[in-house]
Design a protein around this motif. Structure first.
Motif, PDB file in Angstrom:
ATOM      1  N   PRO A 165       0.826  -1.209   0.000  1.00 16.56           N
ATOM      2  CA  PRO A 165       0.000   0.000   0.000  1.00 16.56           C
ATOM      3  C   PRO A 165       0.860   1.260   0.000  1.00 16.56           C
ATOM      4  CG  PRO A 165      -0.628  -1.538   1.773  1.00 16.56           C
ATOM      5  CD  PRO A 165       0.707  -1.961   1.243  1.00 16.56           C
ATOM      6  N   THR A 224       0.871   8.566   6.206  1.00 14.77           N
ATOM      7  CA  THR A 224       0.776   9.951   5.763  1.00 14.77           C
ATOM      8  C   THR A 224       0.298  10.797   6.946  1.00 14.77           C
ATOM      9  OG1 THR A 224      -0.136  11.429   4.059  1.00 14.77           O
ATOM     10  CG2 THR A 224      -1.598   9.698   4.869  1.00 14.77           C
ATOM     11  N   TRP A 230       1.512  -3.140   5.150  1.00 19.50           N
ATOM     12  CA  TRP A 230       1.329  -1.773   5.625  1.00 19.50           C
ATOM     13  C   TRP A 230       2.013  -0.763   4.724  1.00 19.50           C
ATOM     14  CZ3 TRP A 230      -1.414  -0.375  10.012  1.00 19.50           C
ATOM     15  CH2 TRP A 230      -1.877  -1.433  10.807  1.00 19.50           C
ATOM     16  N   GLY A 231       1.385   0.409   4.593  1.00 18.52           N
ATOM     17  CA  GLY A 231       2.024   1.510   3.906  1.00 18.52           C
ATOM     18  C   GLY A 231       2.954   2.265   4.840  1.00 18.52           C
ATOM     19  N   SER A 252      -5.790   8.681   0.111  1.00 16.67           N
ATOM     20  CA  SER A 252      -5.825   7.625  -0.888  1.00 16.67           C
ATOM     21  C   SER A 252      -4.781   6.580  -0.542  1.00 16.67           C
ATOM     22  CB  SER A 252      -5.545   8.185  -2.282  1.00 16.67           C
ATOM     23  OG  SER A 252      -6.535   9.117  -2.659  1.00 16.67           O
ATOM     24  N   CYS A 253      -5.090   5.355  -0.893  1.00 19.21           N
ATOM     25  CA  CYS A 253      -4.158   4.245  -0.696  1.00 19.21           C
ATOM     26  C   CYS A 253      -4.139   3.453  -1.983  1.00 19.21           C
ATOM     27  CB  CYS A 253      -4.619   3.383   0.472  1.00 19.21           C
ATOM     28  SG  CYS A 253      -3.633   1.896   0.731  1.00 19.21           S
ATOM     29  N   TYR A 257      -2.254   5.227   8.451  1.00 21.00           N
ATOM     30  CA  TYR A 257      -1.691   4.094   7.720  1.00 21.00           C
ATOM     31  C   TYR A 257      -2.798   3.299   7.038  1.00 21.00           C
ATOM     32  CZ  TYR A 257       2.424   4.878  10.654  1.00 21.00           C
ATOM     33  OH  TYR A 257       3.505   5.436  11.285  1.00 21.00           O
ATOM     34  N   CYS A 258      -2.487   2.827   5.859  1.00 21.84           N
ATOM     35  CA  CYS A 258      -3.351   1.913   5.125  1.00 21.84           C
ATOM     36  C   CYS A 258      -2.755   0.516   5.251  1.00 21.84           C
ATOM     37  CB  CYS A 258      -3.399   2.344   3.662  1.00 21.84           C
ATOM     38  SG  CYS A 258      -4.336   1.260   2.581  1.00 21.84           S
ATOM     39  N   GLU A 269       0.196   5.344   0.692  1.00 25.70           N
ATOM     40  CA  GLU A 269      -0.766   6.369   1.080  1.00 25.70           C
ATOM     41  C   GLU A 269      -0.381   7.737   0.529  1.00 25.70           C
ATOM     42  OE1 GLU A 269      -0.102   3.757   4.857  1.00 25.70           O
ATOM     43  OE2 GLU A 269       1.114   4.725   3.300  1.00 25.70           O
ATOM     44  N   ARG A 301     -13.672   1.959  -1.685  1.00 25.58           N
ATOM     45  CA  ARG A 301     -12.643   1.386  -2.540  1.00 25.58           C
ATOM     46  C   ARG A 301     -13.122   1.390  -3.985  1.00 25.58           C
ATOM     47  NH1 ARG A 301     -11.265  -4.201  -0.160  1.00 25.58           N
ATOM     48  NH2 ARG A 301      -9.801  -4.275  -1.914  1.00 25.58           N
ATOM     49  N   TRP A 311      -7.824   1.290   7.553  1.00 27.49           N
ATOM     50  CA  TRP A 311      -7.074   2.498   7.881  1.00 27.49           C
ATOM     51  C   TRP A 311      -6.858   2.525   9.397  1.00 27.49           C
ATOM     52  CZ3 TRP A 311      -4.796   5.878   4.631  1.00 27.49           C
ATOM     53  CH2 TRP A 311      -5.222   5.918   3.309  1.00 27.49           C
ATOM     54  N   THR A 343      -7.532   1.216  -5.590  1.00 25.41           N
ATOM     55  CA  THR A 343      -7.317   2.291  -4.629  1.00 25.41           C
ATOM     56  C   THR A 343      -8.404   2.255  -3.554  1.00 25.41           C
ATOM     57  OG1 THR A 343      -6.319   3.674  -6.347  1.00 25.41           O
ATOM     58  CG2 THR A 343      -7.035   4.781  -4.343  1.00 25.41           C
TER      59      THR A 343
END
Length: 125
Positions: A4, A119, A115-116, A21-22, A95-96, A6, A72, A36, A78
């Protein structure tokens, strides 16, 4: 591997809005329940919202119900988090995360596998 990424964080005044956005980098998000989470300084990571792999079910923590919307777009790979009526207490790194494919949703961060990088969302009073 699902990765992901973000975007969309920033600084906003209380009462304002942001859309996070992810996007999927690597394998598609198709079939993955998504969530999220957020983490404020000195606090544990906490659940914010989740969406089933089909998009048919959504889940929210109580403090964001009626203000945040998770969605989504599987054609764009996304996941979004629309955040309205933001409050200073919403300030955190967001976090996404993706869970296991075709699995059920969960509120627990440890249940998510991918995990992203996060942001930053800052809400000023």
């Amino acid at each position: 591997q699902v990765q992901p990424v973000e975007s969309g964080g920033g600084l906003v005044q209380a009462g304002g809005s942001l859309r996070l956005s992810c996007a999927a980098s690597g394998r598609t998000f198709s079939g993955y329940p998504m969530g999220w989470f957020r983490q404020a300084p000195g606090k544990e990571r906490e659940f914010v919202a989740a969406i089933s792999w089909s998009g048919g079910s959504t889940y929210y923590r109580d403090s964001v119900k009626g203000r945040f919307t998770i969605s989504r777009d599987n054609t764009k790979d996304t996941v979004y988090l629309q955040m309205n009526s933001l409050k200073p207490e919403d300030t955190a790194v967001y976090y996404c995360a993706a869970k296991s494919r075709f699995g059920s949703n969960s509120y627990a961060p440890d249940d998510y596998n991918y995990w992203g990088q996060g942001t930053q969302v800052t809400v000023s009073s």
